[in-house]
Design a protein around this motif. Structure first.
Motif, PDB file in Angstrom:
ATOM      1  N   LEU A 281     -51.912  18.408  14.005  1.00 23.14           N
ATOM      2  CA  LEU A 281     -52.753  17.340  14.544  1.00 23.14           C
ATOM      3  C   LEU A 281     -54.235  17.686  14.574  1.00 23.14           C
ATOM      4  O   LEU A 281     -55.057  16.835  14.921  1.00 23.14           O
ATOM      5  CB  LEU A 281     -52.283  16.991  15.963  1.00 23.14           C
ATOM      6  CG  LEU A 281     -50.905  16.322  16.060  1.00 23.14           C
ATOM      7  CD1 LEU A 281     -50.494  16.165  17.520  1.00 23.14           C
ATOM      8  CD2 LEU A 281     -50.918  14.974  15.352  1.00 23.14           C
ATOM      9  N   THR A 304     -60.492  17.384  15.180  1.00 25.15           N
ATOM     10  CA  THR A 304     -59.446  16.689  14.443  1.00 25.15           C
ATOM     11  C   THR A 304     -60.005  15.492  13.703  1.00 25.15           C
ATOM     12  O   THR A 304     -61.143  15.058  13.954  1.00 25.15           O
ATOM     13  CB  THR A 304     -58.334  16.229  15.406  1.00 25.15           C
ATOM     14  OG1 THR A 304     -57.237  15.713  14.663  1.00 25.15           O
ATOM     15  CG2 THR A 304     -58.848  15.173  16.367  1.00 25.15           C
ATOM     16  N   ASP A 308     -55.666  11.238  13.905  1.00 20.55           N
ATOM     17  CA  ASP A 308     -54.762  12.035  14.744  1.00 20.55           C
ATOM     18  C   ASP A 308     -55.147  12.053  16.214  1.00 20.55           C
ATOM     19  O   ASP A 308     -54.435  12.649  17.033  1.00 20.55           O
ATOM     20  CB  ASP A 308     -54.703  13.476  14.229  1.00 20.55           C
ATOM     21  CG  ASP A 308     -53.966  13.594  12.908  1.00 20.55           C
ATOM     22  OD1 ASP A 308     -52.897  12.960  12.786  1.00 20.55           O
ATOM     23  OD2 ASP A 308     -54.451  14.300  12.007  1.00 20.55           O
ATOM     24  N   ASN A 311     -52.591  10.806  18.909  1.00 22.94           N
ATOM     25  CA  ASN A 311     -51.421  11.666  19.120  1.00 22.94           C
ATOM     26  C   ASN A 311     -51.799  13.036  19.675  1.00 22.94           C
ATOM     27  O   ASN A 311     -50.992  13.680  20.349  1.00 22.94           O
ATOM     28  CB  ASN A 311     -50.666  11.855  17.797  1.00 22.94           C
ATOM     29  CG  ASN A 311     -50.052  10.571  17.279  1.00 22.94           C
ATOM     30  OD1 ASN A 311     -49.529   9.776  18.063  1.00 22.94           O
ATOM     31  ND2 ASN A 311     -50.105  10.359  15.974  1.00 22.94           N
TER      32      ASN A 311
END
Length: 430
Positions: A281, A304, A308, A311
Motif C-alpha cells: 500500500l 503512497t 492506495d 486503504n
C-alpha cells in the motif's frame, strides 16, 4: 576510562572521552538554546546565527575560517535544532588547539557584517523555498506546527521569508548575548584526546566567557493536535499520523522509543511487514518518537500513491490498535537488540559520541553510562509496552498530509477509529 567531566569557574562544562584506536578528535560547543528560544519577531534567528557564525571575526575572514581548518585537513560545521545549537569540528589530535581557537573565535568575536548578512539571508530564503518545494519536508513542518499550534516549539526552524529578511546585525548580537551563557553551554571532545590538556586549552579561550545568559526559560509546551491538509498535484502523498509522546525525563521515554521500533523501526517491523510487504500500500512507512525537554511526539509517516490512501490509513490504525492488545516477547527482544546495536555503533564514531555526551549533559546534567541505558531497556516488559500503547494512541491525534489526498478520510473518522476509551464507544470504519 569513560567520560571525564570538569567545570570551569564561569560554569562552562567540559567533557572528554578517549576512544582507543581513533587518531582524530571530534569536538564542539553545544548551547542549550535553539529555535524554541526565539521571540515572535525572531523566528528563524537561531538558524541564521548558525549560518553567520562562519562569516568572519575580527581576526579571521570567512575564507580564513574555512582555510585555517581545511589547511590541516579538518572540517567544521554547525547545526540548529528545536532546543540546542551546536558548533563542531573534526581534526587530527595535534590540531585540537587550532579547532578550539576557531570555535571560540566565532562564538566570542563574530562580526555579523551587514554585507555577509544580506548574502546569507538570500541563501536561507532559497533554503526555505527548497523546503516548501519538497513534500516530505513540508509535511513534517506542518505536522509539528499542527501538534503545537501557536507555540515556538512547533515552528519551522528556518523561519519565514518575512522574518529572515527583517533581521539586522544588531539583532543577531543581541540574540547571542541574551541566549549564550557558559552555564548553558558544554564543550565536548571524543577520540584521541587527553582530558586535562583539553580543559586547559578550552579555559584559555572560553574561561572568561560570560557566565549567565539573560534569556528566560521557554514557555512550557502543550501538545494540542489537529488536522492539516494541502492538496498538491504530485505523484505521491505524504501522510503523518501522530500522538502526544513523552519527554526525555519521564518514565515512558525509552518505552516509547522501543515501541516506535516495534511498530516501524525496520524491515521486520509491524508496519513495514503489514503495510508495505504484505499489502503493497505504500513505498515507505516508519514510526518515530521525538523527545524534548518537556514534551514528546510519536508519529507514523507513510508515502503512497493516490489510489492506495483510502486503504492505507485503516491498516495503519489497525496496527496501532493491535499494539495495545498484543506485543510478543520476540518483538521486544528484537527492538532492544536494535537499540543496543545502535548505541554501540554510534559509540564507534567520535562525532556521534561527542554529540551524545553533549545532549546528555545538557538534558540530564551528567553523562549516562551505556550500562545504565541497557538496564533501563532490560526493565521493559511486553505488558508495559501494551499499556503504553493504549494510553499513547488514545491521545488527540495530529494528521498532516500533502499531495493528492482527496481520498484521505476526514479527520473525525480517523480519530474515532483510533484505539482508546472514548474511541471504543464510537468507533466506526475509516
Amino acid at each position: 576510562m569513560g567520560v571525564e567531566v570538569s567545570r570551569l569557574s564561569n560554569g562552562l562544562t567540559v567533557a572528554t572521552e578517549t576512544l582507543p584506536s581513533i587518531e582524530s578528535v571530534a569536538l564542539g560547543v553545544w548551547v542549550k538554546s535553539g529555535a524554541r528560544n526565539e521571540r515572535d519577531d525572531e523566528h528563524g534567528m537561531a538558524h541564521l546565527l548558525e549560518h553567520m557564525a562562519f562569516k568572519g571575526t575580527s581576526r579571521r575572514s570567512a575564507f580564513q575560517i574555512a582555510s585555517d581548518i581545511e589547511n590541516v585537513g579538518g572540517e567544521i560545521n554547525a547545526a540548529t535544532s528545536v532546543e540546542t545549537t551546536s558548533y563542531y569540528a573534526r581534526v587530527l589530535s595535534g590540531d585540537v588547539p587550532l579547532a578550539i581557537d576557531i570555535l571560540a573565535d566565532i562564538l566570542t568575536d563574530s562580526r555579523f557584517d551587514p554585507g555577509e548578512l544580506e548574502r546569507e539571508q538570500h541563501v536561507i530564503l532559497q533554503e526555505i523555498g527548497a523546503a516548501h518545494d519538497t513534500p516530505d519536508d513540508i509535511v513534517f513542518d506542518k505536522f509539528t506546527e499542527t501538534a503545537y499550534r501557536h507555540q515556538t516549539i512547533g515552528r519551522s526552524i528556518l523561519g519565514t521569508p518575512e522574518t529572515v529578511k527583517s533581521f539586522t546585525s544588531q539583532q543577531i548580537h543581541d540574540f547571542i548575548n541574551r541566549q549564550y551563557g557558559a552555564e548553558r553551554m558544554v564543550v565536548v571532545a571524543a577520540g584521541d584526546v587527553q582530558h586535562d590538556t583539553f580543559v586547559r586549552d578550552v579555559e584559555k579561550r572560553l574561561g572568561s566567557f560570560r557566565s549567565k545568559a539573560d534569556s528566560t526559560v521557554p514557555t512550557y509546551a502543550q501538545y494540542i493536535g489537529g488536522d492539516f491538509r494541502e492538496n498538491r498535484d504530485l505523484m505521491d502523498a505524504q501522510i503523518i499520523l501522530g500522538f502526544e509522546g513523552r519527554a526525555y525525563h519521564v518514565r515512558d521515554f525509552y518505552a516509547s522509543q522501543v515501541l516506535s521500533m516495534i511498530l516501524g523501526g525496520g524491515m521486520s517491523s509491524r508496519l513495514f511487514q503489514e503495510v508495505r510487504e504484505k499489502r503493497g500500500l505504500c513505498y515507505s512507512v516508519y514510526a518515530f518518537h521525538w523527545g524534548f525537554s518537556d514534551t514528546g511526539i510519536f508519529g507514523v509517516h507513510s508515502a503512497t500513491g493516490q489510489s492506495d490512501i483510502s486503504n492505507l490509513i485503516p491498516v495503519i490504525v489497525n496496527e496501532l490498535q493491535k499494539a495495545g492488545e498484543s506485543i510478543a516477547q520476540d518483538e521486544l527482544d528484537r527492538a532492544r537488540a536494535q537499540y543496543r546495536a545502535g548505541l554501540i555503533m554510534s559509540g564507534e564514531s567520535a562525532a556521534s559520541r561527542a554529540s551524545q555526551i553533549a545532549r546528555q549533559l545538557l538534558l540530564f546534567g551528567r553523562p549516562i553510562a551505556k550500562e545504565e541505558l541497557m538496564e533501563r531497556l532490560s526493565a521493559l516488559t511486553v505488558e508495559r509496552l501494551r499499556d503504553l500503547s493504549e494510553r499513547l494512541f488514545a491521545t488527540t491525534p495530529t494528521i498532516a498530509a500533502v499531495g493528492p489526498i482527496g481520498r484521505l478520510a476526514p479527520y473525525e473518522a480517523i480519530r474515532d477509529a483510533l484505539p482508546g476509551q472514548e474511541a471504543s464507544l464510537r468507533r466506526r470504519a475509516v
